[in-house]
Motif scaffolding. Structure first.
Motif, PDB file in Angstrom:
ATOM      1  N   ASP A   1       3.295  13.384  27.742  1.00 20.23           N
ATOM      2  CA  ASP A   1       3.101  14.839  27.883  1.00 20.23           C
ATOM      3  C   ASP A   1       2.596  15.055  29.299  1.00 20.23           C
ATOM      4  OD1 ASP A   1       2.307  17.694  27.396  1.00 20.23           O
ATOM      5  OD2 ASP A   1       2.773  17.172  25.326  1.00 20.23           O
TER       6      ASP A   1
ATOM      7  N   ASN B   1      15.410  17.433  20.953  1.00 18.99           N
ATOM      8  CA  ASN B   1      15.035  18.008  19.652  1.00 18.99           C
ATOM      9  C   ASN B   1      15.107  19.536  19.707  1.00 18.99           C
ATOM     10  OD1 ASN B   1      13.853  17.841  16.969  1.00 18.99           O
ATOM     11  ND2 ASN B   1      11.941  18.532  17.881  1.00 18.99           N
TER      12      ASN B   1
ATOM     13  N   GLU C   1      10.481  25.037  23.785  1.00 25.76           N
ATOM     14  CA  GLU C   1      11.863  25.550  23.666  1.00 25.76           C
ATOM     15  C   GLU C   1      12.170  26.533  24.802  1.00 25.76           C
ATOM     16  OE1 GLU C   1      14.033  24.314  21.756  1.00 25.76           O
ATOM     17  OE2 GLU C   1      15.497  25.793  21.106  1.00 25.76           O
TER      18      GLU C   1
ATOM     19  N   ILE D   1      13.341  18.721  32.859  1.00 23.22           N
ATOM     20  CA  ILE D   1      12.801  17.468  32.310  1.00 23.22           C
ATOM     21  C   ILE D   1      13.929  16.483  32.002  1.00 23.22           C
ATOM     22  CG2 ILE D   1      11.621  16.524  30.268  1.00 23.22           C
ATOM     23  CD1 ILE D   1       9.827  19.067  30.534  1.00 23.22           C
TER      24      ILE D   1
ATOM     25  N   LYS E   1      -0.842  26.917  15.475  1.00 22.52           N
ATOM     26  CA  LYS E   1      -1.276  26.069  16.598  1.00 22.52           C
ATOM     27  C   LYS E   1      -2.309  26.750  17.495  1.00 22.52           C
ATOM     28  CE  LYS E   1       3.015  26.883  19.230  1.00 22.52           C
ATOM     29  NZ  LYS E   1       4.228  26.239  19.744  1.00 22.52           N
TER      30      LYS E   1
ATOM     31  N   PHE F   1      14.979  17.342  14.460  1.00 21.15           N
ATOM     32  CA  PHE F   1      14.074  17.013  13.350  1.00 21.15           C
ATOM     33  C   PHE F   1      13.500  18.310  12.783  1.00 21.15           C
ATOM     34  CE2 PHE F   1      14.174  13.147  15.819  1.00 21.15           C
ATOM     35  CZ  PHE F   1      14.014  12.132  14.902  1.00 21.15           C
TER      36      PHE F   1
ATOM     37  N   ILE G   1       5.890  27.246  12.212  1.00 21.90           N
ATOM     38  CA  ILE G   1       6.856  26.825  13.249  1.00 21.90           C
ATOM     39  C   ILE G   1       6.277  27.090  14.631  1.00 21.90           C
ATOM     40  CG2 ILE G   1       9.105  27.405  14.284  1.00 21.90           C
ATOM     41  CD1 ILE G   1      10.105  28.075  11.438  1.00 21.90           C
TER      42      ILE G   1
ATOM     43  N   GLN H   1       3.530  19.585  18.278  1.00 22.69           N
ATOM     44  CA  GLN H   1       3.679  19.410  16.823  1.00 22.69           C
ATOM     45  C   GLN H   1       4.830  18.458  16.523  1.00 22.69           C
ATOM     46  OE1 GLN H   1       3.125  23.131  14.454  1.00 22.69           O
ATOM     47  NE2 GLN H   1       4.575  23.947  15.929  1.00 22.69           N
ATOM     48  N   MET H   2       5.981  18.705  17.148  1.00 22.22           N
ATOM     49  CA  MET H   2       7.171  17.926  16.813  1.00 22.22           C
ATOM     50  C   MET H   2       7.123  16.526  17.420  1.00 22.22           C
ATOM     51  SD  MET H   2       8.796  19.758  14.777  1.00 22.22           S
ATOM     52  CE  MET H   2      10.312  18.867  14.581  1.00 22.22           C
TER      53      MET H   2
ATOM     54  N   SER I   1      15.774  23.349  19.121  1.00 22.85           N
ATOM     55  CA  SER I   1      16.049  24.048  17.867  1.00 22.85           C
ATOM     56  C   SER I   1      17.281  24.925  17.963  1.00 22.85           C
ATOM     57  CB  SER I   1      14.885  24.979  17.530  1.00 22.85           C
ATOM     58  OG  SER I   1      13.710  24.277  17.380  1.00 22.85           O
TER      59      SER I   1
ATOM     60  N   LYS J   1      13.627  22.512  29.874  1.00 23.30           N
ATOM     61  CA  LYS J   1      14.310  21.341  29.311  1.00 23.30           C
ATOM     62  C   LYS J   1      15.285  20.752  30.342  1.00 23.30           C
ATOM     63  CE  LYS J   1      14.020  22.286  24.340  1.00 23.30           C
ATOM     64  NZ  LYS J   1      13.127  21.246  23.839  1.00 23.30           N
TER      65      LYS J   1
ATOM     66  N   ASN K   1      10.173  20.311  10.739  1.00 29.69           N
ATOM     67  CA  ASN K   1       8.714  20.321  10.798  1.00 29.69           C
ATOM     68  C   ASN K   1       8.124  20.497   9.386  1.00 29.69           C
ATOM     69  OD1 ASN K   1       6.117  20.623  11.807  1.00 29.69           O
ATOM     70  ND2 ASN K   1       6.398  22.752  12.431  1.00 29.69           N
TER      71      ASN K   1
HETATM   72  N1  LIG Z   1       7.975  23.951  15.578  1.00 35.33           N
HETATM   73  C1  LIG Z   1       9.001  23.670  14.805  1.00 35.33           C
HETATM   74  O1  LIG Z   1       8.994  23.965  13.603  1.00 35.33           O
HETATM   75  C2  LIG Z   1      10.193  22.945  15.382  1.00 35.33           C
HETATM   76  C3  LIG Z   1      11.121  22.370  14.500  1.00 35.33           C
HETATM   77  C4  LIG Z   1      12.218  21.657  15.034  1.00 35.33           C
HETATM   78  C5  LIG Z   1      12.371  21.576  16.415  1.00 35.33           C
HETATM   79  N2  LIG Z   1      11.460  22.172  17.238  1.00 35.33           N
HETATM   80  C6  LIG Z   1      11.673  22.053  18.690  1.00 35.33           C
HETATM   81  O2  LIG Z   1      10.865  20.995  19.179  1.00 35.33           O
HETATM   82  C7  LIG Z   1      10.478  21.275  20.534  1.00 35.33           C
HETATM   83  C8  LIG Z   1       8.964  21.242  20.634  1.00 35.33           C
HETATM   84  O3  LIG Z   1       8.412  22.206  19.737  1.00 35.33           O
HETATM   85  P1  LIG Z   1       6.908  22.098  19.200  1.00 35.33           P
HETATM   86  O4  LIG Z   1       6.816  22.963  18.015  1.00 35.33           O
HETATM   87  O5  LIG Z   1       6.487  20.662  19.142  1.00 35.33           O
HETATM   88  O6  LIG Z   1       6.133  22.814  20.412  1.00 35.33           O
HETATM   89  P2  LIG Z   1       4.625  22.598  20.903  1.00 35.33           P
HETATM   90  O7  LIG Z   1       4.259  23.829  21.654  1.00 35.33           O
HETATM   91  O8  LIG Z   1       3.765  22.156  19.776  1.00 35.33           O
HETATM   92  O9  LIG Z   1       4.745  21.337  21.908  1.00 35.33           O
HETATM   93  C9  LIG Z   1       5.468  21.342  23.108  1.00 35.33           C
HETATM   94  C10 LIG Z   1       4.856  20.249  23.991  1.00 35.33           C
HETATM   95  O10 LIG Z   1       5.671  20.093  25.168  1.00 35.33           O
HETATM   96  C11 LIG Z   1       4.782  19.742  26.201  1.00 35.33           C
HETATM   97  N3  LIG Z   1       5.382  19.874  27.533  1.00 35.33           N
HETATM   98  C12 LIG Z   1       5.649  21.009  28.225  1.00 35.33           C
HETATM   99  N4  LIG Z   1       6.159  20.663  29.434  1.00 35.33           N
HETATM  100  C13 LIG Z   1       6.199  19.303  29.488  1.00 35.33           C
HETATM  101  C14 LIG Z   1       6.610  18.356  30.471  1.00 35.33           C
HETATM  102  N5  LIG Z   1       7.028  18.762  31.669  1.00 35.33           N
HETATM  103  N6  LIG Z   1       6.535  17.024  30.182  1.00 35.33           N
HETATM  104  C15 LIG Z   1       6.068  16.612  29.001  1.00 35.33           C
HETATM  105  N7  LIG Z   1       5.662  17.458  28.019  1.00 35.33           N
HETATM  106  C16 LIG Z   1       5.722  18.791  28.278  1.00 35.33           C
HETATM  107  C17 LIG Z   1       3.606  20.712  25.988  1.00 35.33           C
HETATM  108  O11 LIG Z   1       2.440  20.300  26.711  1.00 35.33           O
HETATM  109  C18 LIG Z   1       3.434  20.604  24.471  1.00 35.33           C
HETATM  110  O12 LIG Z   1       2.542  19.557  24.105  1.00 35.33           O
HETATM  111  C19 LIG Z   1      11.098  22.629  20.880  1.00 35.33           C
HETATM  112  O13 LIG Z   1      12.355  22.426  21.491  1.00 35.33           O
HETATM  113  C20 LIG Z   1      11.270  23.265  19.507  1.00 35.33           C
HETATM  114  O14 LIG Z   1      12.271  24.251  19.492  1.00 35.33           O
HETATM  115  C21 LIG Z   1      10.366  22.844  16.759  1.00 35.33           C
END
Ligand SMILES: NC(=O)c1ccc[n+]([C@@H]2O[C@H](COP(=O)([O-])OP(=O)(O)OC[C@H]3O[C@@H](n4cnc5c(N)ncnc54)[C@H](O)[C@@H]3O)[C@@H](O)[C@H]2O)c1
Length: 285
Positions: A34, A118, A93, A101, A275, A142, A236, A14-15, A120, A98, A144
């Motif tokens: 990804d 990014n 998260e 990576i 999701k 950022f 979220i 999503q983010m 949280s 993290k 959402n």
């Molecule tokens: N959801 C929210 O409202 C929000 C808001 C701000 C920040 N965040 C933060 O943003 C980050 C992502 O959250 P999200 O909501 O997008 O989660 P999400 O579950 O939608 O997406 C996470 C993505 O990470 C990918 N991933 C996992 N392992 C990987 C790897 N080894 N290499 C590349 N990609 C990999 C997954 O396949 C998935 O597509 C988290 O740290 C979260 O805390 C989320």
């Protein structure tokens, strides 16, 4: 470092897809990464659909949509991040994931490029400590949905250089965002306050205080919030909410932050919110 022209976004959920879309709209070349080509392709399709809605509403021309999409390239190759000026990590998260990576990215990136997370809630200082060049690492949080929300929280770790801080603030502004500085404490500003409120709403639901609809309606109409806390949790991602409560609980050491049992049970069931199609509410395809 001169002004960045190219950005890699790692994690196309999503983010990550929202960040990639806004960065491409601001004229940056974007590499979106990804774990599989299918996930990257799905994210690019979703970005295209989001841009189509803006065209339908007359907020974007078809040419601008096409130009934005042409600036986004999908990749699953780590070596590709070597060519960009700024890397934004947006994977799940989870601190261990993290760290792993970030170490890989740090090893593959250009020496002069900035590495932002990014996250949280997770300590920027601790994530930085696992990288080879902690002075170029920073939190860039950022909100959402990224195309809609104006705010970016900027979090410097103990090791972050002034140069990294300035470059990150400037990048956020070039992406059309307004920044605030948060100290590097669990959850930063927004989630330190927001997610315990969501967690309390889940406790209230578990204790039978009201139905999901009534809890959300009460908070929307009674406190003028645009979304009720349970609908917001679904938006979220319940896994992300649980992970943030876990970070607050563990790192602040106060039981007032313990995750609501019902939140944990929903995550155990795979009911992660919008999701996955089911959370406190159910969602169509
Ligand atoms: N959801 C929210 O409202 C929000 C808001 C701000 C920040 N965040 C933060 O943003 C980050 C992502 O959250 P999200 O909501 O997008 O989660 P999400 O579950 O939608 O997406 C996470 C993505 O990470 C990918 N991933 C996992 N392992 C990987 C790897 N080894 N290499 C590349 N990609 C990999 C997954 O396949 C998935 O597509 C988290 O740290 C979260 O805390 C989320």
């Amino acid at each position: 470092m001169s002004e960045p022209k190219s950005i890699a976004v790692v994690g196309a959920g999503q983010m990550g897809s929202g960040i990639a879309s806004v960065a491409a709209g601001a004229g940056f070349s974007v590499l979106l990464r990804d774990v599989s080509p299918e996930l990257v392709e799905k994210a690019i399709q979703k970005i295209g659909q989001g841009l189509s809605k803006l065209v339908d509403k007359g907020k974007l021309s078809s040419d601008e949509r096409a130009a934005s999409l042409s600036r986004i390239k999908g990749s699953t190759e780590l070596a590709d991040v070597g060519a960009v000026d700024f890397v934004i990590e947006a994977v799940t998260e989870n601190e261990e994931l993290k760290k792993k990576i970030l170490r890989e990215l740090d090893g593959a990136m250009a020496e002069t490029a900035v590495l932002a997370s990014n996250t949280s809630s997770i300590s920027i200082t601790r994530l930085a400590a696992g990288t080879r060049k902690p002075e170029r690492f920073i939190g860039m949080h950022f909100m959402n949905p990224v195309p809609v929300m104006q705010l970016v929280e900027i979090i410097a770790g103990l090791q972050t250089s002034e140069h990294t801080l300035q470059a990150t603030r400037s990048l956020a502004e070039r992406m059309g965002k307004i920044t605030v500085r948060s100290d590097d404490q669990p959850g930063f500003i927004v989630n330190r306050i927001l997610v315990p409120m969501i967690n309390e709403a889940v406790f209230a639901l578990g204790e039978g205080l009201g139905s999901p609809e009534d809890i959300d309606k009460a908070m929307k109409l009674g406190t003028n919030q645009p979304m009720g806390p349970l609908a917001l949790a679904d938006f979220i991602g319940l896994d992300t909410c649980l992970a943030i409560m876990g970070v607050l609980h563990q790192n602040l050491g106060d039981d007032k932050y313990r995750p609501a049992p019902l939140l944990r049970r929903y995550v155990d069931a795979g009911w992660l919110g919008k999701k996955t199609g089911r959370g406190f509410y159910t969602y169509g395809a």
